[in-house]
Design a protein around this motif. Structure first.
Motif, short mmCIF file in Angstrom:
data_model
loop_
_atom_site.label_atom_id
_atom_site.label_comp_id
_atom_site.label_asym_id
_atom_site.label_seq_id
_atom_site.Cartn_x
_atom_site.Cartn_y
_atom_site.Cartn_z
N GLY A 47 32.30 26.93 52.42
CA GLY A 47 32.28 25.74 53.26
C GLY A 47 32.51 24.44 52.54
N ILE A 48 33.33 24.44 51.45
CA ILE A 48 33.65 23.19 50.77
C ILE A 48 35.17 23.12 50.59
CG2 ILE A 48 31.45 23.06 49.54
CD1 ILE A 48 32.81 24.16 47.06
N THR A 49 35.67 21.96 50.18
CA THR A 49 37.11 21.80 49.97
C THR A 49 37.51 22.42 48.63
OG1 THR A 49 36.88 19.68 48.83
CG2 THR A 49 37.05 19.62 51.24
N GLN A 50 38.82 22.70 48.49
CA GLN A 50 39.28 23.29 47.22
C GLN A 50 39.06 22.33 46.04
OE1 GLN A 50 42.90 25.48 47.37
NE2 GLN A 50 43.26 25.40 45.15
N PRO A 51 39.35 21.01 46.18
CA PRO A 51 39.05 20.11 45.07
C PRO A 51 37.57 20.13 44.69
CG PRO A 51 40.55 19.04 46.61
CD PRO A 51 40.10 20.32 47.26
N ALA A 52 36.71 20.21 45.69
CA ALA A 52 35.27 20.26 45.39
C ALA A 52 34.93 21.56 44.66
CB ALA A 52 34.47 20.16 46.68
N ALA A 53 35.57 22.66 45.05
CA ALA A 53 35.33 23.93 44.37
C ALA A 53 35.80 23.87 42.93
CB ALA A 53 36.03 25.06 45.12
N SER A 54 36.99 23.29 42.70
CA SER A 54 37.51 23.14 41.33
C SER A 54 36.56 22.31 40.48
CB SER A 54 38.89 22.49 41.35
OG SER A 54 39.83 23.32 42.02
#
Length: 310
Positions: A47-54
Motif C-alpha cells: 500500500g505505498i508508492t514505488q518511490p516510497a518503496a525504493s
C-alpha cells in the motif's frame, strides 16, 4: 568493506536494537519483494508508492550496511545478503504476528468481562437498567456485580477486584477518581400508623436527631449523608446492612427510617410508607461512578459509564 555500509562501518554494534534493526514495515516490504520479484508489485501489495518503496529499501540497506536488492528493467532480485536477511526477516515477522495474536487474545479476554461494584441503592434501583442497555450493545460481555456499602466498593476497586464502581455520598473515597452521574435525595419515611404520618408541620433537625431510627450501617453512603446533615447525631434504633432490610423494617412499623427516594417510590405510591417532611436540613447527595486514581475506564467499563450519563 560491504557494498553499502552504515555510518559506523563494520565495528558498529552499540546502541539499541531499535536503531540497528529495520522496522516491521521495512521487513514486510522485503518479504514482498522476495515473493513477487518486483519492487513495484511489492509496493502495491503493502500500500505505498514505488518511490516510497525504493526509499524504504535504500534506508534499510544503509541501516544494515549491505545491499539487499538488485534492481533492473526486468525486475528486482535479492542479493545473496538479501536472501539471508529475508530469511531472518521472515522469522521476525512471524514472531511479531504471534505477539499481535497474543495481545489481541488478552484484549478480547479483558473485554469479555466486566466486574462492577456498587453501593446498595444504585445496585438495586439503577444498575439493572444500565446493565440491560450494556447487554444490548455488548451481548458477549459477561458482567458480575458486587453490591456493598460505599466503603466496600472502594476496597474492591483498590484491590483490583472490580473494574468500575458506583457510590452515593458526600465525598470521593481516597485513592479513587470519580464523576457525578446523577443526584438522589434521602427522605424520612414511616409506616402509616406511626404518629409522624399524621404530622401537619415538618420535622426539625433536632427532632430527627433525637429520635431512634432504623438506619443503614456506618460506611454506607446513606448513613454518611444523614450523619453529616445531623452533625453526627443520628440515633440508630436498628442498624441494617441493606436498603431492602431497612425498608422492610419501616413497612412493618418498627420505626421511622431515612432512605433514598429511589428505594421507596413504590411503597409511597401504595401507601405502605408515608414521607415525612423535614425542614432546615439538606439530605441531597451525589451519585458517582468511581475507579482507581489515574486509570480511566476502558472497554466495557467505559461503555457502561457512558450509558449512565446518557
Amino acid at each position: 568493506m560491504s557494498e553499502v555500509e552504515g555510518p559506523g562501518g563494520r565495528g558498529e554494534g552499540a546502541g539499541s536494537l531499535a536503531h540497528r534493526v529495520p522496522d516491521l514495515a521495512a521487513l514486510e516490504l522485503l518479504l514482498a519483494v522476495a515473493r513477487l520479484g518486483s519492487l513495484g508489485a511489492a509496493a502495491r501489495e503493502v500500500g505505498i508508492t514505488q518511490p516510497a518503496a525504493s526509499s524504504r529499501v535504500r534506508s534499510m540497506e544503509r541501516q544494515l550496511g549491505v545491499a539487499l536488492v538488485d534492481r533492473s528493467p526486468r525486475g528486482s532480485r535479492l542479493t545473496d545478503a538479501g536472501v539471508l536477511v529475508t530469511d531472518w526477516a521472515r522469522r521476525v515477522v512471524e514472531a511479531a504476528a504471534a505477539f499481535d495474536a497474543g495481545a489481541r487474545a488478552l484484549r478480547d479476554r479483558r473485554e469479555s468481562r466486566l466486574r462492577v461494584a456498587a453501593s446498595m441503592t444504585i445496585a438495586e434501583y439503577l444498575l439493572p437498567g444500565w446493565l440491560l442497555a450494556l447487554h444490548a450493545e455488548r451481548p458477549d460481555t459477561a458482567v458480575s456485580l458486587l453490591a456493598g456499602n460505599s466503603a466496600r466498593v472502594a476496597e474492591l476497586l483498590l484491590s483490583g477486584e472490580a473494574d468500575l464502581g458506583f457510590v452515593e455520598g458526600l465525598s470521593v473515597p481516597a485513592g479513587l477518581d470519580a464523576v457525578v452521574i446523577g443526584h438522589d435525595r434521602l427522605i424520612v419515611v414511616t409506616a402509616p400508623g406511626h404518629p409522624w404520618a399524621r404530622r401537619r408541620r415538618p420535622l426539625s433537625p433536632q427532632e430527627l436527631g433525637e429520635t431512634p431510627l432504623i438506619l443503614r450501617e456506618r460506611g454506607s453512603g446513606t448513613r454518611q449523608v444523614l450523619d453529616a446533615a445531623l452533625g453526627g447525631l443520628a440515633r440508630p434504633l436498628i442498624e441494617l446492612s441493606s436498603t431492602t432490610a431497612v425498608k422492610a423494617s419501616a413497612v412493618s412499623g418498627a420505626g421511622p427510617s431515612v432512605l433514598s427516594e429511589l428505594a421507596v417510590r413504590e411503597e409511597l405510591a401504595l401507601r405502605r410508607l408515608v414521607a415525612v417532611p423535614v425542614e432546615g436540613v439538606s439530605l441531597r447527595r451525589d451519585l458517582r461512578a468511581v475507579w482507581p486514581k489515574g486509570h480511566r475506564p476502558t472497554g466495557p467499563a467505559r461503555d457502561l459509564l457512558a450509558l449512565t450519563r446518557a
